[in-house]
Every structure is written in structure tokens, then in C-alpha cells.
Design a protein around this motif. Structure first.
Motif, short mmCIF file in Angstrom:
data_model
loop_
_atom_site.label_atom_id
_atom_site.label_comp_id
_atom_site.label_asym_id
_atom_site.label_seq_id
_atom_site.Cartn_x
_atom_site.Cartn_y
_atom_site.Cartn_z
N ALA A 1 -4.85 102.66 52.71
CA ALA A 1 -3.81 102.47 51.70
C ALA A 1 -2.93 101.26 52.05
CB ALA A 1 -2.95 103.73 51.61
N THR A 2 -2.71 101.05 53.34
CA THR A 2 -1.91 99.89 53.78
C THR A 2 -2.60 98.59 53.42
OG1 THR A 2 -1.06 101.19 55.65
CG2 THR A 2 -0.81 98.79 55.77
N GLY A 3 -3.93 98.54 53.63
CA GLY A 3 -4.69 97.34 53.29
C GLY A 3 -4.65 97.04 51.80
N VAL A 4 -4.78 98.09 50.99
CA VAL A 4 -4.74 97.93 49.54
C VAL A 4 -3.36 97.42 49.10
CG1 VAL A 4 -4.85 99.12 47.32
CG2 VAL A 4 -6.51 99.65 49.11
N MET A 5 -2.31 97.98 49.68
CA MET A 5 -0.95 97.55 49.34
C MET A 5 -0.73 96.09 49.72
SD MET A 5 1.30 100.87 50.51
CE MET A 5 2.80 99.92 50.38
N GLY A 6 -1.26 95.70 50.89
CA GLY A 6 -1.13 94.31 51.33
C GLY A 6 -1.83 93.35 50.39
N TYR A 7 -3.04 93.73 49.98
CA TYR A 7 -3.80 92.86 49.08
C TYR A 7 -3.12 92.74 47.72
CZ TYR A 7 -7.70 90.78 46.58
OH TYR A 7 -8.47 89.94 45.82
N LEU A 8 -2.61 93.86 47.20
CA LEU A 8 -1.91 93.83 45.91
C LEU A 8 -0.66 92.97 46.00
CD1 LEU A 8 -2.21 97.56 44.75
CD2 LEU A 8 -3.44 95.57 43.86
N LEU A 9 0.05 93.05 47.13
CA LEU A 9 1.24 92.22 47.31
C LEU A 9 0.89 90.74 47.31
CD1 LEU A 9 4.28 92.06 47.86
CD2 LEU A 9 3.79 92.29 50.31
N GLN B 1 -11.56 88.35 51.12
CA GLN B 1 -10.99 87.95 49.83
C GLN B 1 -9.48 88.07 49.83
OE1 GLN B 1 -12.97 86.57 47.18
NE2 GLN B 1 -14.15 86.49 49.06
N ALA B 2 -8.96 89.05 50.58
CA ALA B 2 -7.51 89.17 50.71
C ALA B 2 -6.93 87.96 51.42
CB ALA B 2 -7.15 90.45 51.47
N VAL B 3 -7.60 87.53 52.49
CA VAL B 3 -7.16 86.34 53.21
C VAL B 3 -7.33 85.11 52.34
CG1 VAL B 3 -7.54 84.89 55.24
CG2 VAL B 3 -7.69 87.38 55.44
N GLY B 4 -8.42 85.06 51.58
CA GLY B 4 -8.68 83.92 50.71
C GLY B 4 -7.64 83.74 49.63
N ALA B 5 -6.94 84.82 49.29
CA ALA B 5 -5.91 84.74 48.26
C ALA B 5 -4.70 83.94 48.72
CB ALA B 5 -5.46 86.15 47.84
N VAL C 1 -13.64 94.83 44.61
CA VAL C 1 -14.05 96.12 44.04
C VAL C 1 -15.56 96.31 44.15
CG1 VAL C 1 -14.13 97.50 41.93
CG2 VAL C 1 -12.09 96.15 42.46
N ILE C 2 -16.32 95.25 43.79
CA ILE C 2 -17.78 95.37 43.81
C ILE C 2 -18.28 95.55 45.25
CG2 ILE C 2 -19.94 94.15 43.35
CD1 ILE C 2 -18.59 92.80 41.00
N SER C 3 -17.71 94.81 46.20
CA SER C 3 -18.18 94.90 47.58
C SER C 3 -17.91 96.27 48.18
CB SER C 3 -17.50 93.82 48.44
OG SER C 3 -16.11 94.08 48.57
N ILE C 4 -16.76 96.86 47.84
CA ILE C 4 -16.45 98.20 48.35
C ILE C 4 -17.43 99.22 47.78
CG2 ILE C 4 -14.75 100.06 48.28
CD1 ILE C 4 -12.57 97.92 48.43
N LEU C 5 -17.79 99.06 46.51
CA LEU C 5 -18.75 99.98 45.89
C LEU C 5 -20.15 99.84 46.50
CD1 LEU C 5 -17.73 99.67 42.12
CD2 LEU C 5 -17.25 101.56 43.68
N ILE C 6 -20.53 98.60 46.85
CA ILE C 6 -21.87 98.35 47.38
C ILE C 6 -21.97 98.68 48.87
CG2 ILE C 6 -23.60 96.57 47.86
CD1 ILE C 6 -22.83 95.22 45.27
N PHE C 7 -21.06 98.09 49.66
CA PHE C 7 -21.15 98.23 51.12
C PHE C 7 -20.39 99.43 51.66
CE2 PHE C 7 -21.60 93.60 50.29
CZ PHE C 7 -22.89 93.45 50.77
N LEU D 1 -16.23 90.48 59.28
CA LEU D 1 -15.23 91.13 58.43
C LEU D 1 -15.83 91.58 57.11
CD1 LEU D 1 -12.31 88.57 58.91
CD2 LEU D 1 -12.52 90.79 60.03
N PRO D 2 -15.31 92.66 56.52
CA PRO D 2 -15.78 93.08 55.18
C PRO D 2 -15.36 92.09 54.11
CG PRO D 2 -13.93 94.43 55.88
CD PRO D 2 -14.31 93.59 57.06
N VAL D 3 -16.09 92.06 53.01
CA VAL D 3 -15.79 91.15 51.91
C VAL D 3 -14.38 91.38 51.38
CG1 VAL D 3 -16.42 90.50 49.55
CG2 VAL D 3 -18.21 90.90 51.26
N SER D 4 -13.98 92.63 51.29
CA SER D 4 -12.66 92.95 50.74
C SER D 4 -11.55 92.26 51.53
CB SER D 4 -12.44 94.46 50.73
OG SER D 4 -12.64 95.01 52.02
N PHE D 5 -11.67 92.25 52.85
CA PHE D 5 -10.62 91.64 53.67
C PHE D 5 -10.67 90.11 53.61
CE2 PHE D 5 -8.86 90.23 57.83
CZ PHE D 5 -7.56 90.68 57.63
#
Length: 217
Positions: A193-201, A105-109, A181-187, A99-103
Motif C-alpha cells: 500500500a505504501t508503494g502504491v501511495m508513493g506512485y500515486l503521489l 515505471q514509478a521511478v521513470g515518472a 497495471v498490466i505488469s502486475i497482472l502478468i508477473f 526490479l519489477p516493472v511497476s517500480f
């Protein structure tokens, strides 16, 4: 004196953020981009490095006092905590393979959710209903993010959930947002948009959970 202490605290927090995010991104690079296929061995290296650096900080540099284990009960508690932490790191590293780091971290939240559940069933500790209500957006956000994740992988998701269940602290979610943010910029992993909305929620739910817990105290 207070000003020096303030800057010292800021330095410690900054060092903690940098080291945590740095290790996370390095692990992702090794396990995914570089093709290293041994997440458990990587965890072993992690644990050995932590042990050696901790020994140096305590015995040689004397940054913190040496703590003596005073009883078998205390040793058992330390051993149990160590095993749970090790399982959390192993699960997190295995998840990074798929899985990507961004996802992750979303689960880790969602750590506050598992904290509340374990406290209820294992320690019979009950929170106010408002506190439990704030967990709804935490879980809903991850469900939404999972549905909108282009690189979703079920086994990695299960391992990430296990790692999150074995971890804890709300402050780490701020670090998680920075890591996203850093992982998306690097990798440059694809996001939706759905994933971003889910993470923000999920993050909003964590903030509400933290606020509700403070008010209940």
C-alpha cells in the motif's frame, strides 16, 4: 477530413502505447523470468530493429521524408542525442533485471524533475517557483515508493535513475501507469500500500508540474 485525421492520430498514439508497453513487458520477461542475462546485447537488438524499421518506413514506404544531415554541428547533436538515448535504454534494461516493472515505471515518472534540473544548470532556463514546487511530490512519491517496495534492489534503482535522467516528456507517464497495471497482472510481483501511495503521489506531482508549465507559458 478532420475526422479521418483524428482517428489516424488516435491510431498512432494507440500503436505507440502498445509497442512501448509490449517491448517493456517482453524485456522484463526475458531478463527476469526467462533468465536472459545480457541486457546490453538486448539493447543492441533493440537499436538494430529500430534502425531497420526506420529505414524501411523512410526509404521504402516513404511514410516520412528523408532528412539529410547538413553540417558537422548537426551530426554532433544527433550523435550526442543517440548516445544519451542508448544509455537510457541500457540503464532501463539493466534495471529490469533487478526490479519489477511497476517500480521502474514509478521511478521513470520523475523525468520532469531531471528535465527541470538539467534545464536550470545546463541551459540556464528558469521556471516559475510554482513549477519547481510541483516537483516536491514527484520526488517524495518515489522516496515513499522505494521504502515500500518489497523487491527493492539498490543497483537496479541506481540504473533506473540513470535511465530516467537520460530520458524526457510527460505524456509517457500515462503509458507508465498502464504498464504498471498490466505488469502486475502478468508477473504478479508483490506490491504494498505504501508503494502504491508513493506512485500515486508521483503521478499527481507530474500532473501538477505539467499544468504549472502550461500556465507559465
Amino acid at each position: 477530413m478532420n475526422r479521418s485525421l483524428k482517428w489516424f492520430t488516435v491510431g498512432l498514439v494507440s500503436a505507440w502505447y502498445a509497442s512501448n508497453i509490449g517491448v517493456l513487458l517482453l524485456n522484463k520477461y526475458l531478463l527476469s523470468n526467462y533468465g536472459f542475462k545480457y541486457p546490453i546485447f538486448l539493447t543492441l537488438c533493440h537499436m538494430i530493429a529500430c534502425s531497420l524499421l526506420s529505414y524501411a518506413a523512410i526509404v521504402w514506404m516513404k511514410l516520412v521524408p528523408l532528412q539529410i544531415v547538413k553540417s558537422r554541428v548537426q551530426l554532433l547533436k544527433i550523435a550526442t542525442l543517440s548516445l544519451v538515448f542508448c544509455a537510457s535504454v541500457v540503464g532501463g534494461n539493466v534495471a529490469l533485471r533487478y526490479l519489477p516493472v511497476s517500480f521502474t515505471q514509478a521511478v521513470g515518472a520523475t523525468a520532469p524533475f531531471f528535465t527541470a534540473v538539467f534545464a536550470y544548470f545546463l541551459a540556464a532556463k528558469r521556471e516559475a517557483w510554482l513549477t519547481y514546487a510541483t516537483l516536491i511530490p514527484v520526488v517524495a512519491g518515489v522516496v515513499i515508493a522505494s521504502g515500500g517496495e518489497p523487491s527493492f534492489y539498490l543497483f537496479g534503482f541506481i540504473m533506473c535513475l540513470g535511465a530516467t535522467a537520460a530520458s524526457r516528456a510527460v505524456l509517457g507517464n500515462v503509458k507508465g501507469a498502464v504498464a504498471v497495471v498490466i505488469s502486475i497482472l502478468i508477473f504478479k510481483n508483490p506490491i504494498s500500500a505504501t508503494g502504491v501511495m508513493g506512485y500515486l503521489l508521483t503521478i499527481i506531482g507530474v500532473v501538477l508540474y505539467s499544468t504549472a508549465k502550461k500556465r507559465s507559458k
